[in-house]
Write an enzyme that holds these catalytic residues in place. Structure first.
Site, short mmCIF file in Angstrom:
data_model
loop_
_atom_site.label_atom_id
_atom_site.label_comp_id
_atom_site.label_asym_id
_atom_site.label_seq_id
_atom_site.Cartn_x
_atom_site.Cartn_y
_atom_site.Cartn_z
N TRP A 171 37.98 39.84 45.02
CA TRP A 171 38.65 40.88 45.80
C TRP A 171 38.94 42.13 44.97
O TRP A 171 39.26 43.17 45.53
CB TRP A 171 39.97 40.34 46.39
CG TRP A 171 40.84 39.66 45.37
CD1 TRP A 171 40.92 38.31 45.14
CD2 TRP A 171 41.71 40.27 44.41
NE1 TRP A 171 41.78 38.05 44.10
CE2 TRP A 171 42.29 39.23 43.63
CE3 TRP A 171 42.08 41.59 44.12
CZ2 TRP A 171 43.19 39.47 42.59
CZ3 TRP A 171 42.97 41.83 43.08
CH2 TRP A 171 43.51 40.78 42.34
N ASN A 172 38.86 42.04 43.64
CA ASN A 172 39.33 43.19 42.85
C ASN A 172 38.34 44.36 42.83
O ASN A 172 38.75 45.51 42.68
CB ASN A 172 39.74 42.77 41.44
CG ASN A 172 38.62 42.20 40.62
OD1 ASN A 172 37.59 41.81 41.15
ND2 ASN A 172 38.82 42.12 39.31
N LYS A 232 29.28 35.35 49.77
CA LYS A 232 30.59 35.03 50.36
C LYS A 232 31.61 35.94 49.69
O LYS A 232 31.94 35.76 48.52
CB LYS A 232 30.99 33.57 50.11
CG LYS A 232 32.25 33.20 50.92
CD LYS A 232 33.12 32.18 50.26
CE LYS A 232 34.15 32.76 49.33
NZ LYS A 232 35.26 33.52 49.92
N PRO A 233 32.09 36.95 50.41
CA PRO A 233 33.11 37.82 49.80
C PRO A 233 34.46 37.11 49.74
O PRO A 233 34.68 36.13 50.46
CB PRO A 233 33.15 39.02 50.74
CG PRO A 233 32.64 38.53 52.05
CD PRO A 233 31.75 37.34 51.79
N ALA A 234 35.35 37.62 48.93
CA ALA A 234 36.70 37.05 48.85
C ALA A 234 37.36 37.10 50.24
O ALA A 234 37.15 38.06 50.99
CB ALA A 234 37.53 37.86 47.86
N GLY A 282 34.81 35.44 39.18
CA GLY A 282 36.12 34.92 39.57
C GLY A 282 36.74 34.15 38.42
O GLY A 282 36.38 34.37 37.25
N SER A 283 37.62 33.23 38.78
CA SER A 283 38.39 32.57 37.72
C SER A 283 37.57 31.50 36.99
O SER A 283 36.62 30.93 37.55
CB SER A 283 39.64 31.91 38.33
OG SER A 283 39.25 30.75 39.04
N GLU A 337 30.67 35.10 35.78
CA GLU A 337 31.53 36.14 35.18
C GLU A 337 32.96 35.67 35.42
O GLU A 337 33.49 35.83 36.51
CB GLU A 337 31.31 37.49 35.85
CG GLU A 337 29.91 38.06 35.71
CD GLU A 337 29.54 38.42 34.30
OE1 GLU A 337 30.39 38.30 33.38
OE2 GLU A 337 28.38 38.82 34.09
N LEU A 338 33.56 35.07 34.40
CA LEU A 338 34.84 34.38 34.60
C LEU A 338 36.00 35.18 34.01
O LEU A 338 35.89 36.37 33.79
CB LEU A 338 34.71 32.96 34.04
CG LEU A 338 33.49 32.18 34.58
CD1 LEU A 338 33.38 30.81 33.97
CD2 LEU A 338 33.49 32.09 36.10
N CYS A 374 39.13 41.91 35.20
CA CYS A 374 38.86 40.86 34.20
C CYS A 374 38.77 41.45 32.79
O CYS A 374 38.92 40.74 31.81
CB CYS A 374 37.54 40.17 34.48
SG CYS A 374 37.48 39.45 36.09
N GLU A 432 45.55 34.92 31.30
CA GLU A 432 45.22 36.20 31.92
C GLU A 432 46.39 36.65 32.81
O GLU A 432 46.99 35.82 33.50
CB GLU A 432 43.97 35.97 32.78
CG GLU A 432 43.29 37.21 33.23
CD GLU A 432 41.94 36.92 33.92
OE1 GLU A 432 41.75 35.81 34.43
OE2 GLU A 432 41.12 37.84 33.95
#
Ligand code: SIN
Length: 463
Positions: A132-133, A156-158, A209-210, A231-232, A265, A365
């Site tokens: 979402w960011n 799949k978007p947030a 994401g996370s 990409e975490l 991130c 984080e």
């Protein structure tokens, strides 16, 4: 029918209620994506490139509309949303150019009667899960190289921010990119994620994401041996060396730390300052932070928008409370504007001093506008603190001493390094992390590689 209510995090207004796709619908979308892949892989690279350029142009024509959608569903200031649309477009522009540069090679054979030819082929259908960011840029950073390579793409978007993605994909269809080549799926992360990882059609999953969610996707992808780009999370150190130009370093720290209210991130999460300049730096940073304004991103002159949701807000507050309880000094901020009824959560930009490594804020984080300052005595100590977490996405340092700069570059275990630069991200550069911050790179010439298979042909019995 299950729905998603898309809410403006600044006001609590429900912008739209959309239906989640059912399992059957998702399976059909994936079947369509497989049909789309078979056609798209045969479209010549120049035509794919042309369509990507048309998509980029169309997005630019709709920049104001798209930026408003981003600000309303994500909360970031409108000027940042406009910047994000430009950033998102730059990935499409870059990979439109790369589409026509997917080269093979020939290998000298060990016999006169043989030839060996290496060619590159699209990997297949790609599924993306985006955060979402950066609802626009994280989608195009994945879609553009996938489409350029000849892959079909489903995203799949947030759950918080699907409207930007839906509009971007409509625009792709309007310029002629086939509807089965780029598609979206709306639904809850774990449900859609499992359908993606179980699918025999999907050959690659790309996720931003996370770290914990990335690990689940990696485990679940093992069954069908999918390719992965992850990409975490990040926990970026920003190091101020004694000789740094402090005014310049402060201006870059503001850019790195407070973009998107610190919900990136790559944003500076741990500010490490040489003990000989910590007083001067802290004072200058606090003065600059005090000039930042907090509010609804749609209002003019707002620098810091809302936090995306209550969960994110609670994590920020818990980290600040933990730091203060353990002896941190609040130089500014630690102030909140909360309206639980309308679910709006604003955090005033905060600077904390007297930080030590035992505090949660130094380990986890933050994803919020909090700048914790910790002092160091030697460069070796700074490197040790910087490398002491499982994360390795971005790191920053400020020095004009080239020896110290190269030492830091060589010893920091991070995929992205900003040397006197608080904003290193660019479509033409390979974005990605080391350690538990991820696998693979997005952007630059590296960014198209994960969408390509290598095949070699060995021809024998030649004369
Ligand atoms: C991110 O925070 O996930 C991406 C930020 C960037 O591309 O600069």
């Amino acid at each position: 029918m299950e729905t998603l209510k898309i809410m403006n995090p600044a006001t609590g207004e429900i912008l739209k209620e959309i239906s989640c796709h059912t399992e059957q619908e998702i399976k059909l979308i994936l079947e369509n994506g497989q049909t789309g892949f078979k056609k798209w892989a045969k479209v010549n690279a120049h035509e794919r490139s042309r369509l990507l350029k048309d998509w980029a142009r169309k997005i630019q024509e709709h920049k104001a509309e798209l930026a408003e959608i981003i600000t309303k569903e994500n909360g970031k200031p409108l000027s940042e949303a406009v910047g994000e649309i430009n950033y998102a477009t730059s990935y499409i522009d870059w990979y439109a150019e790369e589409a026509v540069r997917i080269y093979g090679r020939t290998i000298p054979a060990s016999s006169e009667t043989k030839r060996i030819v290496v060619s590159r082929q699209p990997i297949g259908m790609v599924a993306a899960i985006t955060p979402w960011n950066f609802p626009a840029a994280m989608m195009t950073r994945k879609a553009a190289p996938a489409l350029a390579a000849g892959c079909s793409f489903v995203v799949k978007p947030a759950e918080e921010t699907p409207l930007t993605t839906m509009r971007l994909i409509e625009l792709a269809h309007e310029v002629g990119i086939p509807t089965d080549v780029i598609q979206y799926v709306n639904g809850q992360g774990p449900v859609v994620g499992k359908l993606f990882t179980d699918s025999e059609f999907i050959r690659k999953i790309t996720f931003t994401g996370s770290t914990p969610v990335g690990k689940v996707l990696m485990k679940n992808s093992a069954e069908t041996v999918k390719h992965l780009t992850m990409e975490l999370g990040g926990h970026a150190p920003l190091i101020i060396v004694e000789d740094a130009d402090l005014d310049y370093a402060v201006s870059q720290t503001i850019i790195s730390k407070f973009r998107n209210a610190g919900q990136t991130c790559v944003c500076a999460n741990r500010i490490l300052v040489d003990e000989n300049v910590i007083e001067a730096f802290s004072e200058k940073l606090t003065a600059a932070v005090n000039k930042l304004t907090v509010g609804n991103g749609m209002d003019t002159n707002v620098d810091i928008g809302p936090i995306i949701n209550e969960k994110g807000f609670n994590k920020i507050v818990a980290q600040v409370e933990d730091a203060v309880a353990k002896g941190a000094e609040v130089l500014t901020g630690n102030k909140y504007d909360v309206n639980k009824e309308q679910s709006s959560f604003f955090v005033y930009p905060t600077v904390l001093k007297n930080i030590d490594v035992s505090m949660a804020i130094m380990q986890e984080e933050t994803f919020g506008p909090i700048a914790p300052i910790i002092s160091f005595k030697t460069i070796e100590e700074a490197v040790e603190i910087a490398n002491s977490t499982p994360y390795g996405l971005a790191a920053y340092f400020f020095t004009n001493d080239y020896r110290v700069g190269m030492y830091l570059h060589d010893h920091l275990d991070f995929g992205i390094i900003g040397w006197n630069d608080g904003a290193p991200s660019a479509a033409h550069s390979p974005f990605g992390g080391m350690k538990e911050s991820g696998l693979g790179r997005e952007g630059g010439i590296e960014g198209i590689e994960p969408y390509l298979e290598t095949k070699y042909l060995s021809i024998g019995n030649l004369v």
